[in-house]
Design an enzyme around this catalytic site. Sequence first.
Site, PDB file in Angstrom:
ATOM      1  CG  HIS A 157      10.838  -2.026   4.250  1.00  0.00           C
ATOM      2  ND1 HIS A 157       9.545  -2.434   4.029  1.00  0.00           N
ATOM      3  CD2 HIS A 157      11.875  -2.667   3.283  1.00  0.00           C
ATOM      4  CE1 HIS A 157       9.662  -3.210   2.940  1.00  0.00           C
ATOM      5  NE2 HIS A 157      10.869  -3.425   2.668  1.00  0.00           N
ATOM      6  NE  ARG A 196       7.144  -6.229   0.609  1.00  0.00           N
ATOM      7  CZ  ARG A 196       8.426  -5.889  -0.014  1.00  0.00           C
ATOM      8  NH1 ARG A 196       9.492  -6.041   0.671  1.00  0.00           N
ATOM      9  NH2 ARG A 196       8.482  -5.309  -0.994  1.00  0.00           N
ATOM     10  CD  GLU A 222       7.631  -2.371   6.906  1.00  0.00           C
ATOM     11  OE1 GLU A 222       8.063  -1.915   5.603  1.00  0.00           O
ATOM     12  OE2 GLU A 222       7.871  -3.515   7.057  1.00  0.00           O
TER      13      GLU A 222
HETATM   14  C1  DGY Z   1      11.876  -4.728  -2.166  1.00  0.00           C
HETATM   15  O1  DGY Z   1      12.593  -4.253  -3.102  1.00  0.00           O
HETATM   16  O2  DGY Z   1      10.835  -5.267  -2.352  1.00  0.00           O
HETATM   17  C2  DGY Z   1      12.463  -4.064  -0.842  1.00  0.00           C
HETATM   18  O3  DGY Z   1      11.583  -4.496   0.287  1.00  0.00           O
HETATM   19  C3  DGY Z   1      12.502  -2.696  -0.949  1.00  0.00           C
HETATM   20  O4  DGY Z   1      13.752  -2.416  -1.232  1.00  0.00           O
END
Ligand code: DGY
Length: 321
Positions: free
Chosen positions: A282, A234, A263
């Site tokens: 992402h 993240r 983001e």
């Molecule tokens: C998640 O699954 O947490 C990813 O960041 C998105 O697919």
Amino acid sequence: MKIVVTRAIDEARLSPLEGHHLVVWPHQTQMPHDELVAELSGATGVVSHLTDRLDRETIVSAGDLRAVSQVAVGVDNIDLGVCTERRIPVGHTPDVLTETTADTAWALLASAVRRIPEGRDHVLAGAWGPWRPDLLLGGDLHDTTLGVVGLGRIGAAVARRAAGFAMKVLYAGPRRKPHLEAELRASYRPLENLVREADHIVVTVPLSESTRGLIGTPELEAMKPDATLVNVSRGPVVDTTALTEALDRGLLAGVALDVTDPEPLPADHPLLGHPNCLVIPHLGSASRRTRAAMVDLAISNMAEALGGRRMPACANPEVYG
Ligand code: DGY
């Protein structure tokens, strides 16, 4: 029972929820927060996505909520504490996206190390002249040291792939994982040592209060001058200001980010002015097969919860204790 689904999902994939009153946001873009709050009134369940803000206030205002099922493995947009207090199981989608996300991490790593985006920019800019031996020299992957920050499912899958490049593998995390050390031939290092020793660092830890800003100025300054940093976890795990400053100062050979903070990253963000900083929007789990599997698992989590059964993949299993 009323179930809110916050993105458009193929009707066929929703069939396990047949018989319930489904309120499906008919777009692939985010459901506005006020509409989500309004729809959650009287809802028993919500099939959520990582941009939906399911904070304490939202959960408390959704007084009939009995189940949350997120189409993602990360659940940092959801106040797990309040869900657990209210015995609301929160489903998520681990495992099904592990290998795809590890593939993405490697795609980013290889691209950054071998300067693939810069090569493409060079060609598109019409700058490609006669071959020259000093053009866009990059680093190597083979026979280097990979540092994985967070040896969870995705981190382990990233580390497993390193064998194909004859890399030495180091990992950092909140605890040692002896079974994985043996399988992956990985050695544990405290983070401050890993950042000094690794040639290439891949961040895979989930976002929590203890991992927010985990990679900041001290860690960036400790990295080798020709190090590569990849983030597929993240955005806020890497301090954006510190990273921008590090690149301004010429630290690090390359950076590749699947996730950013904020983001989306504005197109005029200073990070994007660095040709050795590759940013993608992402896409970690964005393969057709994996996204379908994530939806199927999320719908199955919800269907099981509505049937009074345990969710197959629950992020707060304490609710079943
Ligand atoms: C998640 O699954 O947490 C990813 O960041 C998105 O697919």
